[in-house]
Design a protein around this motif. Sequence first.
Motif: not given
Length: 126
Positions: A8, A110-113, A116
């Motif tokens: 990421k 918070d990897f989702d923030s 990609d």
Amino acid sequence: MNFPTNVKYTKEHEWIRQEGDVAYVGITDYAQEQLGDIVFVDIQTEGETLAADEVFGTIEVVKTISDLFLPVSGEVLEQNEALADQPELVNKDPYGEGWLVKIKPAGDADFDSLLDAEAYKALING
């Protein structure tokens, strides 16, 4: 330019790769290319717990020093000792042997923030 899909990315040009309960952090291929020849990596935060976007060290090139920002909250477990003698590893292999620190992400990391590969590519290509 290399955009691995197993990491990421941040808008500050760091990458993070989760491996079990630890994560590796480094700078992107784009960042090392923009910086030029890296002559020194200074990381004084080993053993510290930092918040996302906090400075965990600096990277020095011939004419400037740049801050390094942690992509997610976590404890800095280890720095890449090979960089003390071979800082150019960051230029040669930014996603492999040129990693900077190993961290233990916080439970609420918070990897989702993070971006990609496609979103990061779009960011640097404007």
